[in-house]
Design a protein around this motif. Structure first.
Motif, PDB file in Angstrom:
ATOM      1  N   ASN A   1       0.860  -1.182   0.000  1.00 46.67           N
ATOM      2  CA  ASN A   1       0.000   0.000   0.000  1.00 46.67           C
ATOM      3  C   ASN A   1       0.898   1.234   0.000  1.00 46.67           C
ATOM      4  OD1 ASN A   1      -1.831   2.031   0.373  1.00 46.67           O
ATOM      5  ND2 ASN A   1      -2.508   1.372   2.399  1.00 46.67           N
ATOM      6  N   LEU A   2       0.900   1.959  -1.094  1.00 42.53           N
ATOM      7  CA  LEU A   2       1.788   3.114  -1.242  1.00 42.53           C
ATOM      8  C   LEU A   2       1.060   4.443  -1.054  1.00 42.53           C
ATOM      9  CD1 LEU A   2       3.771   1.848  -4.371  1.00 42.53           C
ATOM     10  CD2 LEU A   2       4.444   1.684  -1.970  1.00 42.53           C
ATOM     11  N   LYS A   3      -0.194   4.379  -0.654  1.00 42.75           N
ATOM     12  CA  LYS A   3      -0.986   5.601  -0.509  1.00 42.75           C
ATOM     13  C   LYS A   3      -0.804   6.212   0.876  1.00 42.75           C
ATOM     14  CE  LYS A   3      -4.440   4.165  -3.898  1.00 42.75           C
ATOM     15  NZ  LYS A   3      -5.867   3.844  -4.166  1.00 42.75           N
ATOM     16  N   THR A   4       0.384   6.700   1.105  1.00 39.55           N
ATOM     17  CA  THR A   4       0.697   7.413   2.334  1.00 39.55           C
ATOM     18  C   THR A   4       1.578   8.597   1.972  1.00 39.55           C
ATOM     19  OG1 THR A   4       1.829   7.300   4.462  1.00 39.55           O
ATOM     20  CG2 THR A   4       2.618   5.814   2.740  1.00 39.55           C
ATOM     21  N   ARG A   5       1.346   9.725   2.601  1.00 36.59           N
ATOM     22  CA  ARG A   5       2.132  10.925   2.294  1.00 36.59           C
ATOM     23  C   ARG A   5       3.409  11.013   3.125  1.00 36.59           C
ATOM     24  NH1 ARG A   5      -2.458  15.729   1.788  1.00 36.59           N
ATOM     25  NH2 ARG A   5      -3.648  14.771   0.083  1.00 36.59           N
ATOM     26  N   ARG A   6       3.521  10.166   4.129  1.00 35.53           N
ATOM     27  CA  ARG A   6       4.657  10.266   5.038  1.00 35.53           C
ATOM     28  C   ARG A   6       5.955   9.775   4.400  1.00 35.53           C
ATOM     29  NH1 ARG A   6       5.256   7.464  11.050  1.00 35.53           N
ATOM     30  NH2 ARG A   6       7.335   8.298  11.472  1.00 35.53           N
ATOM     31  N   PHE A   7       5.856   8.722   3.585  1.00 31.22           N
ATOM     32  CA  PHE A   7       7.054   8.150   2.975  1.00 31.22           C
ATOM     33  C   PHE A   7       6.888   8.049   1.465  1.00 31.22           C
ATOM     34  CE2 PHE A   7       6.532   6.200   7.202  1.00 31.22           C
ATOM     35  CZ  PHE A   7       7.713   6.617   7.807  1.00 31.22           C
ATOM     36  N   ALA A   8       7.996   8.272   0.739  1.00 38.08           N
ATOM     37  CA  ALA A   8       7.970   8.118  -0.715  1.00 38.08           C
ATOM     38  C   ALA A   8       7.782   6.646  -1.056  1.00 38.08           C
ATOM     39  CB  ALA A   8       9.275   8.631  -1.311  1.00 38.08           C
ATOM     40  N   PRO A   9       7.033   6.327  -2.115  1.00 34.41           N
ATOM     41  CA  PRO A   9       6.788   4.923  -2.484  1.00 34.41           C
ATOM     42  C   PRO A   9       8.059   4.111  -2.653  1.00 34.41           C
ATOM     43  CG  PRO A   9       5.379   6.381  -3.759  1.00 34.41           C
ATOM     44  CD  PRO A   9       6.340   7.256  -3.014  1.00 34.41           C
ATOM     45  N   GLU A  10       9.067   4.696  -3.282  1.00 34.33           N
ATOM     46  CA  GLU A  10      10.306   3.952  -3.508  1.00 34.33           C
ATOM     47  C   GLU A  10      11.040   3.655  -2.198  1.00 34.33           C
ATOM     48  OE1 GLU A  10      11.041   8.322  -4.723  1.00 34.33           O
ATOM     49  OE2 GLU A  10       9.446   6.811  -4.883  1.00 34.33           O
ATOM     50  N   VAL A  11      10.884   4.549  -1.220  1.00 37.60           N
ATOM     51  CA  VAL A  11      11.515   4.326   0.086  1.00 37.60           C
ATOM     52  C   VAL A  11      10.824   3.174   0.819  1.00 37.60           C
ATOM     53  CG1 VAL A  11      11.981   5.335   2.351  1.00 37.60           C
ATOM     54  CG2 VAL A  11      12.310   6.706   0.284  1.00 37.60           C
ATOM     55  N   ILE A  12       9.511   3.123   0.728  1.00 36.78           N
ATOM     56  CA  ILE A  12       8.758   2.042   1.372  1.00 36.78           C
ATOM     57  C   ILE A  12       9.196   0.685   0.827  1.00 36.78           C
ATOM     58  CG2 ILE A  12       6.467   0.992   1.642  1.00 36.78           C
ATOM     59  CD1 ILE A  12       5.309   3.846   1.552  1.00 36.78           C
ATOM     60  N   ILE A  13       9.223   0.565  -0.500  1.00 36.86           N
ATOM     61  CA  ILE A  13       9.577  -0.713  -1.123  1.00 36.86           C
ATOM     62  C   ILE A  13      11.027  -1.074  -0.845  1.00 36.86           C
ATOM     63  CG2 ILE A  13       9.837  -1.929  -3.321  1.00 36.86           C
ATOM     64  CD1 ILE A  13       7.404  -0.372  -4.337  1.00 36.86           C
ATOM     65  N   ASP A  14      11.915  -0.103  -0.961  1.00 39.47           N
ATOM     66  CA  ASP A  14      13.333  -0.344  -0.704  1.00 39.47           C
ATOM     67  C   ASP A  14      13.549  -0.835   0.729  1.00 39.47           C
ATOM     68  OD1 ASP A  14      16.123  -0.304  -0.930  1.00 39.47           O
ATOM     69  OD2 ASP A  14      16.114   1.565  -2.056  1.00 39.47           O
ATOM     70  N   THR A  15      12.893  -0.191   1.673  1.00 42.07           N
ATOM     71  CA  THR A  15      13.028  -0.574   3.076  1.00 42.07           C
ATOM     72  C   THR A  15      12.460  -1.967   3.323  1.00 42.07           C
ATOM     73  OG1 THR A  15      12.807   1.762   3.707  1.00 42.07           O
ATOM     74  CG2 THR A  15      12.553   0.128   5.458  1.00 42.07           C
ATOM     75  N   LEU A  16      11.338  -2.270   2.679  1.00 45.42           N
ATOM     76  CA  LEU A  16      10.719  -3.587   2.819  1.00 45.42           C
ATOM     77  C   LEU A  16      11.668  -4.688   2.364  1.00 45.42           C
ATOM     78  CD1 LEU A  16       8.167  -5.344   3.346  1.00 45.42           C
ATOM     79  CD2 LEU A  16       7.563  -4.941   0.936  1.00 45.42           C
ATOM     80  N   PHE A  17      12.234  -4.530   1.187  1.00 44.53           N
ATOM     81  CA  PHE A  17      13.158  -5.534   0.670  1.00 44.53           C
ATOM     82  C   PHE A  17      14.371  -5.690   1.594  1.00 44.53           C
ATOM     83  CE2 PHE A  17      11.759  -4.652  -4.009  1.00 44.53           C
ATOM     84  CZ  PHE A  17      10.576  -5.316  -3.772  1.00 44.53           C
TER      85      PHE A  17
END
Length: 204
Positions: free
Chosen positions: A60-76
């Motif tokens: 779920n990338l619909k958050t304004r707090r973190f950039a989408p690429e940062v979320i995915i990168d951190t997850l991996f």
């Protein structure tokens, strides 16, 4: 991606605000991936043991707090898939013979050919994750202007990039030796990749 792209991405990560473990868990959807098998097509070896896995709407990338690429990168990274890069996908057929690869779509949409020219074109959008076992041919067919992917690799394995059909015989031998990763890049140690990527015993 080449080492220079991984170094460039590493520099960015030092100054970014990353979601913590609890926030990540809330942003990940427990999806059962679609498994797609590809045979050796005479040009690219694909993988004799493991299928491509496509997780639809995994993050779920619909958050304004973190950039989408940062979320995915951190997850991996949390799940042991590192050496990450952020870019588009090459528009020529290539594969990696010594390592698996995961690609998470951070922005936009695209059509990506998997399995070589005799394979299958998959439509992906932001939030989707594609896991490519070693040997899987892939290339970008078309994409939106804002298309952005985060790519990463498991801890074991060496990055290489194969494009020459003359490499296939030796590359096929290397592909067959690449081990299953220890964790699922989306759902961690208990993720479906570990059950889906099982080597079937050979018949005598």
């Amino acid at each position: 991606m080449p080492i220079k792209d991984q170094i460039k991405n590493l520099a960015k990560k030092f100054v970014e605000d990353h979601p913590d473990a609890a926030t990540l868990r809330a942003l990940v959807r427990a999806r059962k991936p679609t498994a797609i098998r590809f045979d050796d097509d005479g040009i690219v070896p694909n993988n004799p043991h493991f299928p491509v896995l496509l997780y639809r709407g995994a993050v779920n990338l619909k958050t304004r707090r973190f950039a989408p690429e940062v979320i995915i990168d951190t997850l991996f990274d949390r799940h042991g898939w590192g050496r990450s890069w952020r870019d588009t996908v090459y528009d020529f057929v290539h594969y990696h013979s010594q390592i698996h690869e995961v690609m998470g779509v951070a922005r936009g949409t695209a059509r990506i050919e998997c399995g070589g020219i005799k394979g299958r074109i998959l439509s992906v959008k932001a939030g989707d994750v594609l896991v490519l076992p070693a040997g899987t041919g892939h290339r970008l067919i078309e994409s939106s202007r804002d298309f952005l992917v985060v790519g990463a690799y498991p801890q074991e394995g060496t990055y290489d990039e194969c494009t020459d059909t003359r490499e296939r015989p030796e590359a096929s031998k290397r592909v067959a030796k690449v081990r299953k990763p220890k964790t699922d890049p989306v759902l961690g140690a208990g993720g479906p990749l570990l059950k889906s990527w099982r080597i079937k015993p050979s018949r005598s």
